[in-house]
Design a protein around this motif. Sequence first.
Motif, short mmCIF file in Angstrom:
data_model
loop_
_atom_site.label_atom_id
_atom_site.label_comp_id
_atom_site.label_asym_id
_atom_site.label_seq_id
_atom_site.Cartn_x
_atom_site.Cartn_y
_atom_site.Cartn_z
N SER A 134 1.26 -1.32 0.13
CA SER A 134 -0.51 -0.15 -0.11
C SER A 134 1.27 1.00 0.07
CB SER A 134 -1.33 0.33 1.31
OG SER A 134 -1.98 -0.93 1.29
N LYS A 135 2.28 1.15 0.46
CA LYS A 135 2.84 2.26 0.85
C LYS A 135 3.80 2.40 -0.35
CE LYS A 135 4.13 2.84 5.57
NZ LYS A 135 5.56 2.26 6.40
N HIS A 138 0.77 4.35 -3.10
CA HIS A 138 0.87 5.31 -2.53
C HIS A 138 1.81 6.19 -3.26
CE1 HIS A 138 1.08 9.12 0.33
NE2 HIS A 138 0.11 8.73 0.67
N SER A 139 3.11 5.73 -3.22
CA SER A 139 4.47 6.56 -4.32
C SER A 139 4.15 6.21 -5.59
CB SER A 139 5.15 5.94 -3.52
OG SER A 139 5.95 6.00 -2.10
N CYS A 149 0.70 0.40 -11.05
CA CYS A 149 -0.32 -0.06 -9.71
C CYS A 149 -1.43 -0.83 -9.56
CB CYS A 149 -1.10 1.68 -9.69
SG CYS A 149 -0.02 3.63 -9.46
N HIS A 163 -1.61 6.21 4.77
CA HIS A 163 -0.04 6.15 4.77
C HIS A 163 -0.39 7.18 6.76
CE1 HIS A 163 4.23 7.25 4.65
NE2 HIS A 163 3.65 6.68 3.54
N LYS A 166 2.29 10.52 6.16
CA LYS A 166 1.86 11.82 4.79
C LYS A 166 0.38 11.52 5.31
CE LYS A 166 5.04 10.54 2.52
NZ LYS A 166 6.39 11.08 2.09
N THR A 169 -4.22 9.88 1.42
CA THR A 169 -4.37 8.24 1.26
C THR A 169 -3.58 8.25 -0.21
OG1 THR A 169 -6.47 8.64 -0.28
CG2 THR A 169 -6.89 8.49 2.35
N PRO A 170 -4.08 7.03 -1.36
CA PRO A 170 -2.89 7.23 -2.37
C PRO A 170 -4.59 8.03 -3.34
CG PRO A 170 -3.45 5.30 -1.47
CD PRO A 170 -3.99 5.50 -0.77
N ASP A 197 -8.31 13.94 4.21
CA ASP A 197 -7.07 13.71 5.29
C ASP A 197 -5.91 14.45 6.59
OD1 ASP A 197 -6.38 16.64 4.96
OD2 ASP A 197 -4.92 16.06 3.30
#
Length: 645
Positions: A134-135, A138-139, A149, A163, A166, A169-170, A197
Amino acid sequence: MAKRLRSSELCADCSAQDPCWASINRGILICDECCSVHRSLGRHISQVRHLKHTPWPPTLLQMVETLYNNGANSIWEHSLLDPASVMSGRRKANPQDKVHPNKAEFIRAKYQMLAFVHRLPCREDDSVTAKDLSKQLHSSVRTGNLETCLRLLSLGAQANFFHPEKGNTPLHVAAKAGQTLQAELLAVYGADPGTQDSNGKTPVDYARQGGHHELAERLVEIQYELTDRLAFYLCGRKPEHKNGQHFVIPQMADRRLLDLSELAKAAKKKLQSLSNHLFEELAMDVYDEVDRRETDAVWLATQNHSTLVTETTVVPFLPVNPEYSSTRNQGRQKLARFNAHEFATLVIDILSDAKRRQQGNPVSGSKENVELILKSISNQHSSESQDNDQPDYDSVASDEDTDLETNAAKSNRQKSLDSDLSDGPVTAQEYMQVKNALVASEVKIQQLMKVNINLSDELRVMQKKASKLEKQSSVSESDYDNPTAPLELEETGSGRKGRQRSIIWQGEGSIPEDTDTAPSSSLPSTEDVIRKTEQITKNIQELLRAAQENKHDSYIPCSERIHVAVTEMAALFPKKPKSELVRTSLRLLTSSAYRLQSECKKTLPVETCPTTDIQLVTQQVIQCAYDIAKAAKQLVTITTKENNN
C-alpha cells in the motif's frame, strides 16, 4: 466518449479477434463467450461493460485502453509467460475451445483463483506485506504508470490505505498530482473521494486547489456514482453536480405504477430505520442488481440468432460473493424476483432515503411504526416465508458452519420473528424479507427459470425439479393455470393492488390444457424448435434495438411479430405435454408474450406519456423479452436432450 479502440484487439482470455466487452477492474478486453463466464463470476471478480452499447465516462474508457495497451493482461497471466509453463502443458484458452469446460475453467483459474499472477515470497506477517504494498501504491499514483499500480492492487495493496506519516490516501496524492487515470483506477478498486486527510481535506479539494477542475468534477461524479446510476436506470437522467444538485428522485406520473401496498409501506419504514452501514450494503446490492439487469438487456440486444442454443447465457441473478454472509448473498439473489414496477419502487425508496440521510433529516417515530407494522403483518410474513425458504439459488457458503447452528436451527427460526420486534437494529435482510412478500407468487416461476452456465448441469437441475414438480402437480396446476386471472384483474375493486402481483403471471396467455386429452410424451424435432427459436430471437433483437433507440412507436408491431412467432413455436408441441418441464416452459413463453403485448400498448399515445413512464414501460418490455428468450432456450435444451436419448 474517448476514442474508439483499434480494430486489431484480441480477447485477453482466448485471443479471439475484435472483443466487444471490457473488464474494467482487470484492464482487459474480452469477447462475447469469455464475457459470459466473467459475468457468472460476479462483479467482485470482474466488472464488465460493453464497448459500444453502454455509456462510458470518457476517462474511465481511457483508463481501460491505457491498461490494455500497456499489457495489463500480463499481470493475470504472469506465470504463463514462463517457458516452463509450455513444458508443463499449462496454456491459455484459444478461440476454438468450448466455453465449457475449457474457457470457463481457464478464466476461473485466472481471475478467481489468481493462479497465474506473480506470487510474493511467503512472509509470516501478511499485514506487513499489505502495508508495504500500500505504501508503494501511495508513491506510485503520483506517476502515470497505471500498470504498476494495477499490479500492486492485484497483490493486495489497499486503495483506501491511510499513510500514517503522510496523513492521506493514494487518492489524495493522485488528485493533487492531477493523475486522472490513476484516480479512475483507484475508484474502481474502492477508493472514496469523500475521505478526509489529516488536514480535513478531500481529494476533490486537492484537485480544485491544483487547478484540475475536470478531475474534481469527475471525483464528485464518482462520489455519487451509486445514486446517479439508480436514477439513470429509472428515468434516463442524472443530477447536475456542477450546479449543486446531487440527487434526482424520479417521480412517477401515474401513481398506479408504484407499489403502494401496506407491505411496501412497511418495507419503506424499515428501510428508513436501517443503520447507515446496513443501508449502504442494501444500496450496493441494488446497484449490482441494476448492473445485472442493464447488462442482460445489452447482452440480448447484441447476440446473434443462434445464441440461445449455444453455451453462453445470461446471468439470472447475482452470483455469490464469498466475502458476504450467506444471508446477504441470498437476499441479493432474491432481488431478481422483483418485476419492473416493484424494483422501481425499491430504487425510488433508496434514492429518497439516501438524500434524506445526506441532509441529516431524522425520521420521527420510525421504530414504533416499524414495530406496529411488523405485528400486523407477522402472520402473513411467517406463512409466506415457507415458500421463500426453498434453496432455489446458488449454494452459498455459510459463515457459521458449526454443529451449534444445526442443533439450534429450530430455535433460531422461532427467534427470528421475535428479533423483528426486538430493540435491536432492523437488518437489511429483514427489509428484504418484507419486500419479498410482495412477490411470493413469482417464486415458483423464478425457480424454474434458473439457468446454469454449464448446459449439462442445467439439464440435471431441470430433471431434479421435474421429479419434485410431478409430486406437487396439483399445486403447480392451480398456480399457473388459473383461467379466471384476467377477469380478476378487471373486476376486483379496492383489493386489486394487493392481489395483482399474485395473479399477473397466472393464466395470461398461457396454453389452455384440455383435460379430456391424454398427456403426450411426443416432442417436435430439435431442428423445428431451433428454427422457431431463431425467429423469436430475431424479433426480440428488433424490439431491443427499438428500445435502445427510443423508437417507442415500434414496440407494438415488434410485440405482435414476437407473439406470432411464439404462437407458432407453441403449436409445435402437443396440447398437453406429459413433461412438466415442457408445460412450465410453454406457460412462461406464452404468458410473457401476452404480457409483452400489454406493456407495449402502454406506449400509445406517446405524446401523453411522461418520460419516466416510458422508461419504466421500457424496463418492463425488456424484462418480458428476456423471459421469452429464456423460455425458448429452455425448450431447445429440453427437446435436444429428449431427442438425443
